[in-house]
Design a protein around this motif. Structure first.
Motif, PDB file in Angstrom:
ATOM      1  N   THR A  12       0.577  -0.881  -0.552  1.00  0.00           N
ATOM      2  CA  THR A  12       0.296   0.341  -0.247  1.00  0.00           C
ATOM      3  C   THR A  12       1.316   1.116  -0.175  1.00  0.00           C
ATOM      4  OG1 THR A  12      -2.129   1.222   1.313  1.00  0.00           O
ATOM      5  CG2 THR A  12      -0.096   0.231   2.235  1.00  0.00           C
ATOM      6  N   TYR A  13      -0.191   2.501  -0.173  1.00  0.00           N
ATOM      7  CA  TYR A  13       0.995   3.804  -0.628  1.00  0.00           C
ATOM      8  C   TYR A  13       0.614   4.510   0.628  1.00  0.00           C
ATOM      9  CZ  TYR A  13       3.489   1.569  -4.780  1.00  0.00           C
ATOM     10  OH  TYR A  13       4.025   1.030  -5.212  1.00  0.00           O
ATOM     11  N   VAL A  14       1.456   5.224   1.696  1.00  0.00           N
ATOM     12  CA  VAL A  14       0.551   6.053   2.238  1.00  0.00           C
ATOM     13  C   VAL A  14       1.379   7.754   1.986  1.00  0.00           C
ATOM     14  CG1 VAL A  14       0.124   6.583   5.056  1.00  0.00           C
ATOM     15  CG2 VAL A  14       0.494   3.829   3.676  1.00  0.00           C
ATOM     16  N   SER A  16       2.496   9.788   4.378  1.00  0.00           N
ATOM     17  CA  SER A  16       2.952   9.689   5.585  1.00  0.00           C
ATOM     18  C   SER A  16       4.603   9.649   4.857  1.00  0.00           C
ATOM     19  CB  SER A  16       2.455   8.491   6.235  1.00  0.00           C
ATOM     20  OG  SER A  16       3.017   9.296   7.476  1.00  0.00           O
ATOM     21  N   VAL A  21       4.944   5.862   9.324  1.00  0.00           N
ATOM     22  CA  VAL A  21       4.427   4.086   9.342  1.00  0.00           C
ATOM     23  C   VAL A  21       4.921   3.631  10.293  1.00  0.00           C
ATOM     24  CG1 VAL A  21       4.001   2.631   7.464  1.00  0.00           C
ATOM     25  CG2 VAL A  21       3.542   5.376   6.674  1.00  0.00           C
ATOM     26  N   ARG A 106       5.604   4.041   0.599  1.00  0.00           N
ATOM     27  CA  ARG A 106       5.214   2.450  -0.389  1.00  0.00           C
ATOM     28  C   ARG A 106       5.805   1.641   1.031  1.00  0.00           C
ATOM     29  NH1 ARG A 106       8.392   1.025  -4.171  1.00  0.00           N
ATOM     30  NH2 ARG A 106      10.388   0.641  -3.138  1.00  0.00           N
ATOM     31  N   SER A 133      -5.558  -1.092   5.224  1.00  0.00           N
ATOM     32  CA  SER A 133      -5.997   0.039   5.153  1.00  0.00           C
ATOM     33  C   SER A 133      -6.404   0.979   6.457  1.00  0.00           C
ATOM     34  CB  SER A 133      -7.477  -0.228   4.805  1.00  0.00           C
ATOM     35  OG  SER A 133      -7.211  -1.062   3.132  1.00  0.00           O
ATOM     36  N   LYS A 136      -3.614   3.659   6.550  1.00  0.00           N
ATOM     37  CA  LYS A 136      -3.192   3.623   5.556  1.00  0.00           C
ATOM     38  C   LYS A 136      -4.444   5.080   6.083  1.00  0.00           C
ATOM     39  CE  LYS A 136      -4.164   4.765   1.027  1.00  0.00           C
ATOM     40  NZ  LYS A 136      -3.242   5.261   0.590  1.00  0.00           N
ATOM     41  N   SER A 137      -5.314   4.971   6.211  1.00  0.00           N
ATOM     42  CA  SER A 137      -6.671   6.058   6.949  1.00  0.00           C
ATOM     43  C   SER A 137      -6.090   6.845   8.377  1.00  0.00           C
ATOM     44  CB  SER A 137      -8.220   5.702   7.256  1.00  0.00           C
ATOM     45  OG  SER A 137      -8.640   4.717   6.107  1.00  0.00           O
ATOM     46  N   GLU A 140      -3.435   9.406   7.614  1.00  0.00           N
ATOM     47  CA  GLU A 140      -3.886   9.592   5.817  1.00  0.00           C
ATOM     48  C   GLU A 140      -5.110  10.946   6.823  1.00  0.00           C
ATOM     49  OE1 GLU A 140      -2.657   7.849   2.348  1.00  0.00           O
ATOM     50  OE2 GLU A 140      -3.843   7.836   1.828  1.00  0.00           O
TER      51      GLU A 140
END
Length: 154
Positions: A12-14, A16, A21, A106, A133, A136-137, A140
């Motif tokens: 996944t791409y974040v 941040s 992370v 990444r 997910s 990530k949420s 972000e």
């Protein structure tokens, strides 16, 4: 005869930083916000880590060892259900690779050394996408996904 092993990879791409992370994975006070669990360890190679439910019971659900720590780019841990720690065949490995990618991160999670067809394999193939997910949420937007929400029957 040795049981067949498999692996699961999720990328996944974040939006941040690698540091944020890495902290989201290793700091209990952050992990509980998006995962509902805390990853508890001193994060030194060879140390134990525990995956503790962030509720009143504080149930230890997973246990493992820290294999490799290179903040903020890489973390490798072993992984086993707390009830199966005595069975070496039930242990698997999780690698978190965290890399800058343009103005984001990444995050690649590789869960390998899994017994093919096991309950653990079935659980993580559903669990990792939801947890990542939510991470990530959270990073972000400041809002996590309820990882314990169950889909409503149609």
């Amino acid at each position: 005869m040795a049981k067949e092993k498999t692996r699961f990879v999720y990328v996944t791409y974040v939006l941040s930083t690698p540091e944020k992370v890495f902290e989201a994975i290793t700091k209990p006070e952050i992990a509980r916000r998006y995962w509902g669990h805390e990853n508890v360890s001193d994060w030194q190679p060879g140390s134990e880590w525990q995956h503790v439910r962030a509720d009143a019971e504080r149930t230890v659900q997973l246990i493992g060892k820290v294999v490799e720590v290179t903040p903020p780019s890489r973390l490798v841990i072993t992984w086993a259900n707390a009830s199966q720690t005595a069975d070496p065949d039930s242990h698997s490995r999780v690698t978190f690779d965290i890399a800058e990618y343009d103005d984001m991160v990444r995050l690649t999670v590789t869960h390998d050394e899994l017994e093919a067809g096991s309950g653990m394999e079935q659980g993580i193939t559903k669990g990792w996408p939801l947890v990542l997910s939510s991470l990530k949420s959270y990073l972000e937007t400041g809002r996590a996904i309820d990882v314990f929400a169950k889909p409503k029957a149609a």
